[in-house]
Design a protein around this motif. Sequence first.
Motif, short mmCIF file in Angstrom:
data_model
loop_
_atom_site.label_atom_id
_atom_site.label_comp_id
_atom_site.label_asym_id
_atom_site.label_seq_id
_atom_site.Cartn_x
_atom_site.Cartn_y
_atom_site.Cartn_z
N ALA A 21 -11.56 29.39 -36.60
CA ALA A 21 -12.60 29.97 -35.61
C ALA A 21 -14.17 30.00 -36.21
N GLY A 22 -14.93 29.38 -35.49
CA GLY A 22 -16.45 29.28 -35.77
C GLY A 22 -16.79 27.96 -36.38
N HIS A 23 -15.99 27.14 -36.26
CA HIS A 23 -16.03 25.67 -36.63
C HIS A 23 -15.78 24.68 -35.50
N GLU A 24 -16.10 23.47 -35.66
CA GLU A 24 -16.28 22.51 -34.31
C GLU A 24 -14.90 21.89 -34.79
N LEU A 25 -13.99 22.26 -33.94
CA LEU A 25 -12.50 21.65 -34.07
C LEU A 25 -12.12 20.41 -33.20
N SER A 26 -11.71 19.37 -33.49
CA SER A 26 -11.04 18.19 -32.72
C SER A 26 -9.58 18.32 -32.83
N PHE A 27 -8.85 18.29 -31.98
CA PHE A 27 -7.37 18.24 -32.08
C PHE A 27 -6.85 16.99 -31.82
N ALA A 28 -5.54 16.66 -32.56
CA ALA A 28 -4.82 15.45 -32.25
C ALA A 28 -3.31 16.15 -32.45
N GLU A 29 -2.49 15.89 -31.27
CA GLU A 29 -1.13 16.11 -31.10
C GLU A 29 -0.19 15.00 -31.69
N THR A 30 -0.88 13.83 -31.85
CA THR A 30 -0.04 12.54 -31.91
C THR A 30 -0.77 11.69 -33.11
N MET A 31 -0.14 10.84 -33.68
CA MET A 31 -0.64 9.95 -34.62
C MET A 31 -1.88 9.08 -33.82
N ALA A 32 -1.66 8.66 -32.87
CA ALA A 32 -2.50 7.70 -31.88
C ALA A 32 -3.63 8.40 -32.00
N GLN A 33 -3.66 9.89 -31.28
CA GLN A 33 -4.86 10.85 -31.17
C GLN A 33 -5.67 10.75 -32.50
N GLY A 34 -4.93 11.08 -33.50
CA GLY A 34 -5.63 11.02 -34.81
C GLY A 34 -6.27 9.88 -35.22
N GLU A 35 -5.78 8.86 -35.07
CA GLU A 35 -6.56 7.68 -35.41
C GLU A 35 -7.73 7.32 -34.55
N GLN A 36 -7.61 7.48 -33.27
CA GLN A 36 -8.65 7.44 -32.08
C GLN A 36 -9.60 8.35 -32.77
N LEU A 37 -9.26 9.77 -32.87
CA LEU A 37 -10.52 10.50 -33.44
C LEU A 37 -11.14 10.10 -34.62
N LEU A 38 -10.35 9.74 -35.67
CA LEU A 38 -10.95 9.19 -36.81
C LEU A 38 -11.90 7.97 -36.74
N ARG A 39 -11.47 7.13 -35.85
CA ARG A 39 -12.40 5.96 -35.50
C ARG A 39 -13.49 6.17 -34.74
N GLY A 40 -13.53 7.14 -33.85
CA GLY A 40 -14.72 7.59 -33.09
C GLY A 40 -15.66 8.78 -33.56
N GLN A 41 -15.17 9.43 -34.68
CA GLN A 41 -16.21 10.51 -35.11
C GLN A 41 -16.31 10.47 -36.39
N THR A 42 -16.83 11.58 -37.13
CA THR A 42 -17.16 11.72 -38.54
C THR A 42 -16.74 13.05 -38.74
N PHE A 43 -15.96 13.58 -39.66
CA PHE A 43 -15.29 14.62 -39.80
C PHE A 43 -15.79 15.04 -41.46
N ASP A 44 -15.78 16.55 -41.54
CA ASP A 44 -16.07 17.30 -42.98
C ASP A 44 -14.76 17.57 -43.51
N LEU A 45 -13.61 17.70 -42.78
CA LEU A 45 -12.26 17.79 -43.16
C LEU A 45 -11.35 17.54 -42.26
N ILE A 46 -10.21 17.30 -42.88
CA ILE A 46 -9.09 16.98 -42.08
C ILE A 46 -7.89 17.83 -42.56
N ILE A 47 -7.33 18.72 -41.51
CA ILE A 47 -6.10 19.64 -41.78
C ILE A 47 -4.87 19.01 -41.04
N CYS A 48 -3.84 18.92 -41.64
CA CYS A 48 -2.92 18.53 -40.84
C CYS A 48 -1.52 19.22 -41.07
#
Length: 136
Positions: A21-48
Amino acid sequence: MAKILVAASREPRLVVERILAGHELSFAETMAQGEQLLRGQTFDLIICTIVFDESRLFDLLRLAKSRSEWERVPFVAARVRPNIIRSPTALRGLAFTCGTLGAAGFLDIADYKVEPEREMGEAIEQLLDTTSRRAS
């Protein structure tokens, strides 16, 4: 506030939302969603979480370490529900494989005894502090 990609199915996602809580979170429930988010944004951390998309944790980790623009982003694998995978041998194997594939860590909520969600959150904050200092 860090920008974090959370790869998790619905139930573990709720736990991760409380922990981060308090961080900007983007969620992926599938591998395809995860790849799409990685390609479209920059992240400070990935937690899986360990049961992401029918146990595709290692697939996402390999993907996250496959491109130069993503490989600097710390990847943390996490077991956020202690009733998932109870075998200590299996958990050690998961942690070892994650490290071998380049993960920054493997966090297990069962390792935190007093206030597990708060304590896991503090471990993640410490990792974010360490990696942001290294990047500066």
